[in-house]
Design a protein around this motif. Structure first.
Motif, PDB file in Angstrom:
ATOM      1  N   SER A 291      -4.105   4.277  -2.209  1.00 41.91           N
ATOM      2  CA  SER A 291      -4.282   5.582  -2.187  1.00 41.91           C
ATOM      3  C   SER A 291      -3.967   5.648  -3.198  1.00 41.91           C
ATOM      4  CB  SER A 291      -4.151   6.675  -1.114  1.00 41.91           C
ATOM      5  OG  SER A 291      -2.181   6.714  -0.635  1.00 41.91           O
ATOM      6  N   GLY A 292      -3.182   4.872  -4.073  1.00 37.08           N
ATOM      7  CA  GLY A 292      -2.596   5.355  -5.434  1.00 37.08           C
ATOM      8  C   GLY A 292      -1.157   6.494  -5.637  1.00 37.08           C
ATOM      9  N   GLY A 293      -0.359   6.131  -5.983  1.00 37.37           N
ATOM     10  CA  GLY A 293       0.821   5.946  -6.272  1.00 37.37           C
ATOM     11  C   GLY A 293       1.820   4.948  -7.083  1.00 37.37           C
ATOM     12  N   SER A 294       3.268   5.427  -6.919  1.00 34.73           N
ATOM     13  CA  SER A 294       4.302   4.345  -6.024  1.00 34.73           C
ATOM     14  C   SER A 294       5.441   4.964  -5.689  1.00 34.73           C
ATOM     15  CB  SER A 294       4.155   2.845  -6.962  1.00 34.73           C
ATOM     16  OG  SER A 294       4.685   3.410  -7.759  1.00 34.73           O
ATOM     17  N   TRP A 295       6.377   4.140  -5.231  1.00 39.59           N
ATOM     18  CA  TRP A 295       7.641   4.282  -5.221  1.00 39.59           C
ATOM     19  C   TRP A 295       8.733   3.484  -5.368  1.00 39.59           C
ATOM     20  CZ3 TRP A 295       4.126   5.686  -1.367  1.00 39.59           C
ATOM     21  CH2 TRP A 295       3.737   4.394  -0.102  1.00 39.59           C
ATOM     22  N   ILE A 296      10.049   3.734  -4.861  1.00 33.12           N
ATOM     23  CA  ILE A 296      10.543   2.219  -5.393  1.00 33.12           C
ATOM     24  C   ILE A 296      12.226   2.406  -4.007  1.00 33.12           C
ATOM     25  CG2 ILE A 296      12.903   1.610  -6.831  1.00 33.12           C
ATOM     26  CD1 ILE A 296      10.306   1.179  -8.142  1.00 33.12           C
ATOM     27  N   LEU A 297      11.869   0.897  -3.453  1.00 37.46           N
ATOM     28  CA  LEU A 297      13.303   1.279  -2.653  1.00 37.46           C
ATOM     29  C   LEU A 297      13.972   0.788  -3.096  1.00 37.46           C
ATOM     30  CD1 LEU A 297      10.321   0.080   0.112  1.00 37.46           C
ATOM     31  CD2 LEU A 297      11.621   2.694   0.141  1.00 37.46           C
ATOM     32  N   GLY A 298      15.237   1.026  -2.081  1.00 40.36           N
ATOM     33  CA  GLY A 298      16.473   0.698  -2.418  1.00 40.36           C
ATOM     34  C   GLY A 298      17.563  -0.568  -1.567  1.00 40.36           C
ATOM     35  N   PRO A 299      18.273  -0.617  -1.740  1.00 36.01           N
ATOM     36  CA  PRO A 299      19.339  -1.363  -1.027  1.00 36.01           C
ATOM     37  C   PRO A 299      19.456  -0.687   0.343  1.00 36.01           C
ATOM     38  CG  PRO A 299      20.266  -2.121  -2.758  1.00 36.01           C
ATOM     39  CD  PRO A 299      19.789  -0.756  -3.226  1.00 36.01           C
ATOM     40  N   GLY A 300      19.570  -1.510   2.131  1.00 36.37           N
ATOM     41  CA  GLY A 300      19.923  -0.698   2.621  1.00 36.37           C
ATOM     42  C   GLY A 300      18.081  -0.268   3.534  1.00 36.37           C
ATOM     43  N   GLU A 301      17.585   0.168   2.600  1.00 36.48           N
ATOM     44  CA  GLU A 301      16.404   0.573   3.352  1.00 36.48           C
ATOM     45  C   GLU A 301      14.908  -0.755   3.969  1.00 36.48           C
ATOM     46  OE1 GLU A 301      14.231   4.030   1.121  1.00 36.48           O
ATOM     47  OE2 GLU A 301      15.414   3.165  -0.515  1.00 36.48           O
ATOM     48  N   ALA A 302      14.524  -0.270   4.788  1.00 37.12           N
ATOM     49  CA  ALA A 302      13.465  -1.871   5.431  1.00 37.12           C
ATOM     50  C   ALA A 302      12.190  -0.897   4.885  1.00 37.12           C
ATOM     51  CB  ALA A 302      13.069  -1.012   6.742  1.00 37.12           C
ATOM     52  N   PHE A 303      11.323  -2.081   4.875  1.00 36.05           N
ATOM     53  CA  PHE A 303       9.564  -1.644   4.244  1.00 36.05           C
ATOM     54  C   PHE A 303       8.344  -3.218   5.397  1.00 36.05           C
ATOM     55  CE2 PHE A 303      11.138  -4.804   1.484  1.00 36.05           C
ATOM     56  CZ  PHE A 303      10.494  -5.857   0.987  1.00 36.05           C
ATOM     57  N   GLY A 304       7.802  -2.254   5.400  1.00 40.58           N
ATOM     58  CA  GLY A 304       6.456  -3.269   5.700  1.00 40.58           C
ATOM     59  C   GLY A 304       6.536  -2.976   7.449  1.00 40.58           C
ATOM     60  N   GLU A 305       7.124  -1.794   7.611  1.00 47.21           N
ATOM     61  CA  GLU A 305       7.303  -1.997   9.302  1.00 47.21           C
ATOM     62  C   GLU A 305       5.551  -0.853   9.740  1.00 47.21           C
ATOM     63  OE1 GLU A 305       7.856   1.947   6.875  1.00 47.21           O
ATOM     64  OE2 GLU A 305       8.478  -0.343   7.373  1.00 47.21           O
ATOM     65  N   ARG A 306       5.348  -0.421   9.076  1.00 53.28           N
ATOM     66  CA  ARG A 306       3.977   0.563   9.481  1.00 53.28           C
ATOM     67  C   ARG A 306       2.884  -0.337   9.476  1.00 53.28           C
ATOM     68  NH1 ARG A 306      -1.152   1.573   8.751  1.00 53.28           N
ATOM     69  NH2 ARG A 306      -0.626  -0.397   7.086  1.00 53.28           N
ATOM     70  N   ALA A 307       2.985  -1.860   9.103  1.00 58.03           N
ATOM     71  CA  ALA A 307       1.417  -2.099   9.490  1.00 58.03           C
ATOM     72  C   ALA A 307       2.343  -3.529  11.367  1.00 58.03           C
ATOM     73  CB  ALA A 307       1.680  -4.035   8.846  1.00 58.03           C
ATOM     74  N   LEU A 308       3.280  -3.329  11.213  1.00 59.44           N
ATOM     75  CA  LEU A 308       3.577  -4.340  12.383  1.00 59.44           C
ATOM     76  C   LEU A 308       3.673  -3.573  13.183  1.00 59.44           C
ATOM     77  CD1 LEU A 308       6.752  -6.230  11.316  1.00 59.44           C
ATOM     78  CD2 LEU A 308       4.900  -6.562  11.136  1.00 59.44           C
ATOM     79  N   LEU A 309       4.212  -2.036  13.352  1.00 55.69           N
ATOM     80  CA  LEU A 309       3.940  -1.143  14.137  1.00 55.69           C
ATOM     81  C   LEU A 309       2.280  -0.502  15.128  1.00 55.69           C
ATOM     82  CD1 LEU A 309       6.813   1.673  13.612  1.00 55.69           C
ATOM     83  CD2 LEU A 309       6.792   0.085  15.733  1.00 55.69           C
ATOM     84  N   THR A 310       1.014  -0.648  13.693  1.00 54.45           N
ATOM     85  CA  THR A 310      -0.409  -0.389  14.401  1.00 54.45           C
ATOM     86  C   THR A 310      -0.662  -2.417  14.403  1.00 54.45           C
ATOM     87  OG1 THR A 310      -0.476   0.144  12.496  1.00 54.45           O
ATOM     88  CG2 THR A 310       0.404   1.370  13.015  1.00 54.45           C
ATOM     89  N   ASN A 311       0.105  -2.914  13.790  1.00 50.93           N
ATOM     90  CA  ASN A 311      -1.294  -4.296  14.339  1.00 50.93           C
ATOM     91  C   ASN A 311      -1.967  -4.184  12.919  1.00 50.93           C
ATOM     92  OD1 ASN A 311       0.499  -5.534  16.116  1.00 50.93           O
ATOM     93  ND2 ASN A 311      -0.110  -4.402  17.549  1.00 50.93           N
ATOM     94  N   GLN A 312      -2.079  -3.298  12.398  1.00 44.32           N
ATOM     95  CA  GLN A 312      -3.094  -3.443  11.175  1.00 44.32           C
ATOM     96  C   GLN A 312      -2.828  -3.757  10.395  1.00 44.32           C
ATOM     97  OE1 GLN A 312      -4.013   0.954  10.715  1.00 44.32           O
ATOM     98  NE2 GLN A 312      -5.254   0.961  12.466  1.00 44.32           N
ATOM     99  N   PRO A 313      -3.249  -4.769   8.877  1.00 41.45           N
ATOM    100  CA  PRO A 313      -3.123  -4.905   7.794  1.00 41.45           C
ATOM    101  C   PRO A 313      -1.505  -3.961   7.106  1.00 41.45           C
ATOM    102  CG  PRO A 313      -5.545  -5.645   8.252  1.00 41.45           C
ATOM    103  CD  PRO A 313      -5.016  -4.727   8.675  1.00 41.45           C
TER     104      PRO A 313
END
Length: 209
Positions: free
Chosen positions: A91-113
């Protein structure tokens, strides 16, 4: 001790085995503590964290390297230990993640790309948890599911806050009709050469602007 160990090999062997066991235990304890820094594992007790740690696998990405691409299938959860990762939604835009954070979880929970791309902003070290292990651990340890819900809620609140701030910015005011309809005033004639006079007449006057 050296004399006894050389005289009785069993003593030297037992001593070596004891030292190896002690070193292994220390390394394992240190490894478990490094995982305690991840918010997702904050509510796990020591024994549960030991089991979860056996399912994690380390990976390293260079600066600018893509970790995963939007619309690609989700196969792992990523836990950022060192460095920064930029998340870029479709959808556009971006943000930065730092140490201690997790990512990629939404796709795992919804079984979607994935609905966003993840790029290493710096050189990063991450731990990955496969989708199959993720599903098993979420069912086995309810505290993981609770922590994941809290993380998703906080991230959603940040996104909503960012959207509200963007919507609250004042729009550029239109030019009043009185200005656009202002009658044109001819500038006084000046002693320009003929070629330069044509250029001056082609310039846009204040009233036209």
């Amino acid at each position: 001790l050296d004399r006894l160990a050389s005289q009785y090999p069993e003593i030297g062997k037992a001593l070596s085995q004891g030292l190896a066991t002690r070193l292994a235990a220390n390394e394992q304890d240190e490894g478990e503590e490094r995982f305690r820094s991840f918010e997702l594992f904050a509510d796990l007790d020591g024994n549960d964290l030991k089991h979860v740690a056996t399912c994690l696998h380390p990976s390293r990405y260079r600066e600018g390297e893509q970790i995963y691409r939007s619309s690609s299938p989700a196969d792992a959860l990523f836990l950022l230990e060192v460095g920064q990762v930029r998340i870029q939604p479709l959808s556009g835009g971006s943000w930065i993640l730092g140490p201690g954070e997790a990512f990629g979880e939404r796709a795992l929970l919804t079984n979607q790309p994935h609905n966003a791309s993840a790029v290493a902003e710096t050189e990063v070290d991450v731990w990955t948890l496969s989708k199959s292990d993720f599903d098993v651990l979420m069912q086995r340890y309810p505290s993981l599911a609770i922590s994941m819900s809290r993380i998703l809620s906080e991230r959603l609140a940040k996104m909503d806050s960012g959207m509200q701030e963007s919507a609250a910015k004042p729009a550029v005011a239109p030019v009043p009709a009185a200005v656009t309809n202002m009658p044109q005033r001819r500038r006084p004639e000046a002693s320009y050469p003929t070629a330069d006079r044509d250029k001056v007449e082609e310039r846009i006057t204040f009233g036209q602007w």
